[in-house]
Design a protein around this motif. Structure first.
Motif, short mmCIF file in Angstrom:
data_model
loop_
_atom_site.label_atom_id
_atom_site.label_comp_id
_atom_site.label_asym_id
_atom_site.label_seq_id
_atom_site.Cartn_x
_atom_site.Cartn_y
_atom_site.Cartn_z
N MET A 1 43.61 47.17 33.33
CA MET A 1 42.73 47.62 32.44
C MET A 1 41.31 47.65 32.77
O MET A 1 40.78 46.94 33.72
CB MET A 1 42.56 46.32 31.26
CG MET A 1 41.56 46.46 30.21
SD MET A 1 41.55 45.19 28.96
CE MET A 1 40.10 44.35 29.44
N THR A 2 40.55 48.72 32.48
CA THR A 2 39.26 49.02 33.18
C THR A 2 38.13 48.66 32.19
O THR A 2 38.38 48.36 31.15
CB THR A 2 39.08 50.72 33.35
OG1 THR A 2 39.15 51.04 32.12
CG2 THR A 2 40.24 51.21 34.51
N THR A 3 37.00 47.93 33.05
CA THR A 3 35.95 47.60 32.29
C THR A 3 34.74 48.13 32.60
O THR A 3 34.67 48.73 33.78
CB THR A 3 35.83 45.97 32.25
OG1 THR A 3 35.70 45.68 33.68
CG2 THR A 3 36.89 45.40 31.83
N LYS A 4 33.65 48.03 32.09
CA LYS A 4 32.31 48.62 32.19
C LYS A 4 31.83 47.90 33.55
O LYS A 4 31.77 46.83 33.61
CB LYS A 4 31.54 48.38 30.82
CG LYS A 4 29.90 49.20 31.19
CD LYS A 4 29.19 49.26 29.84
CE LYS A 4 27.70 49.89 30.16
NZ LYS A 4 27.69 50.77 30.81
N ILE A 5 31.27 48.85 34.26
CA ILE A 5 30.47 48.07 35.49
C ILE A 5 29.18 48.02 35.27
O ILE A 5 28.30 48.53 34.43
CB ILE A 5 30.69 49.06 36.88
CG1 ILE A 5 30.07 48.62 38.06
CG2 ILE A 5 29.76 50.43 36.28
CD1 ILE A 5 30.50 49.49 39.37
N SER A 6 28.71 46.73 35.69
CA SER A 6 27.05 46.52 35.50
C SER A 6 26.19 47.43 36.21
O SER A 6 26.65 48.03 37.27
CB SER A 6 26.84 44.99 35.87
OG SER A 6 26.81 44.90 37.24
N GLU A 7 25.05 47.78 35.74
CA GLU A 7 24.11 48.82 36.39
C GLU A 7 23.60 48.23 37.62
O GLU A 7 23.52 49.20 38.49
CB GLU A 7 22.74 48.77 35.33
CG GLU A 7 21.87 50.03 35.61
CD GLU A 7 22.63 51.26 35.78
OE1 GLU A 7 22.28 52.29 36.60
OE2 GLU A 7 23.41 51.45 34.61
N SER A 8 23.65 46.91 37.84
CA SER A 8 23.04 46.41 39.28
C SER A 8 24.33 46.61 40.15
O SER A 8 24.03 47.21 41.23
CB SER A 8 22.81 45.08 39.00
OG SER A 8 23.69 44.17 38.66
N GLN A 75 33.31 52.10 37.57
CA GLN A 75 34.09 51.32 36.51
C GLN A 75 34.74 50.27 37.40
O GLN A 75 35.09 50.32 38.69
CB GLN A 75 35.16 51.97 35.65
CG GLN A 75 36.33 52.89 36.53
CD GLN A 75 37.19 53.52 35.55
OE1 GLN A 75 37.15 53.34 34.37
NE2 GLN A 75 38.20 54.27 36.62
N MET A 76 34.89 49.24 36.43
CA MET A 76 35.59 48.02 37.24
C MET A 76 37.10 48.30 36.99
O MET A 76 37.68 48.32 35.78
CB MET A 76 35.12 46.75 36.42
CG MET A 76 33.67 46.42 36.68
SD MET A 76 33.08 46.45 38.56
CE MET A 76 34.09 44.88 39.05
N LEU A 77 37.92 48.05 38.22
CA LEU A 77 39.34 48.27 37.93
C LEU A 77 40.01 46.71 37.67
O LEU A 77 41.13 46.45 37.25
CB LEU A 77 40.06 48.87 39.11
CG LEU A 77 39.55 50.39 39.24
CD1 LEU A 77 40.19 50.96 40.45
CD2 LEU A 77 39.58 51.25 37.98
N SER A 78 39.40 45.77 38.29
CA SER A 78 39.44 44.32 38.17
C SER A 78 38.26 43.57 38.39
O SER A 78 37.27 44.03 38.42
CB SER A 78 40.62 44.02 39.16
OG SER A 78 40.36 43.75 40.34
N ALA A 79 38.36 42.46 38.34
CA ALA A 79 37.28 41.43 38.66
C ALA A 79 36.56 41.89 40.04
O ALA A 79 35.26 41.66 39.95
CB ALA A 79 37.38 40.30 38.14
N ASP A 80 37.38 42.05 40.83
CA ASP A 80 36.67 42.15 42.17
C ASP A 80 37.02 43.57 42.80
O ASP A 80 36.95 43.88 43.86
CB ASP A 80 37.07 41.24 43.24
CG ASP A 80 38.78 41.27 43.37
OD1 ASP A 80 39.26 42.08 42.75
OD2 ASP A 80 39.28 40.40 44.16
N ILE A 81 37.23 44.72 42.03
CA ILE A 81 37.62 45.98 42.57
C ILE A 81 36.89 46.95 41.71
O ILE A 81 37.08 47.13 40.41
CB ILE A 81 39.06 46.29 42.49
CG1 ILE A 81 39.84 45.34 43.27
CG2 ILE A 81 39.47 47.72 42.96
CD1 ILE A 81 41.19 45.45 43.47
N ALA A 82 35.76 47.79 42.24
CA ALA A 82 35.26 48.85 41.41
C ALA A 82 35.74 50.11 42.02
O ALA A 82 35.66 50.51 43.04
CB ALA A 82 33.62 48.37 41.57
#
Length: 132
Positions: A1-8, A75-82
């Protein structure tokens, strides 16, 4: 599940992508070793595959091309992979024609540092450059 990446984080990873294009970084085995994962792989725009050892042996002595990158999406692919995707144009000299591609990079957070684990460039039609 992908999630939104923070702007920073997006800004930080774009900065790391651009740092990898700096001559001083490309010529530094230590800095490259920090930025590239031990499991790094790249598929180049001409379909060749490279691993970290090949990149580490080639980049320090390679002339840095003139490179433009823009239109970053993350995008975030997991908590520690972008994952980053963006448009890139490069040429080997000021008089050479530009080559256009869509690029994709996958970054993994290891301890408190992000490392590039995968990069791919795919040729694409010409696009308008956005000079910053």
């Amino acid at each position: 599940m992908t999630t939104k990446i923070s702007e920073s984080l997006l800004e930080h990873l774009v900065e790391l992508e651009r740092i990898l294009l700096e001559p001083s970084v490309r010529q530094s085995v230590n800095r490259l070793d920090q930025l590239l994962s031990p499991n790094f792989h790249e598929i180049s725009a001409n379909g060749l595959m490279f691993n970290k050892a090949h990149i580490m042996s080639r980049l320090p002595s390679e002339k840095v091309p003139q490179f433009y990158n823009q239109s970053f999406i993350g995008q975030m692919l997991s908590a520690d992979i972008a994952q980053l995707t963006y448009h890139a144009a490069y040429r080997h000299s000021a008089r050479a024609p530009l080559h256009y591609s869509i690029r994709m990079s996958i970054w993994k957070k290891v301890a408190e540092q992000w490392q590039l684990i995968y990069h791919q460039g795919t040729p694409c039609p010409e696009f308008a450059l956005q000079y910053e």
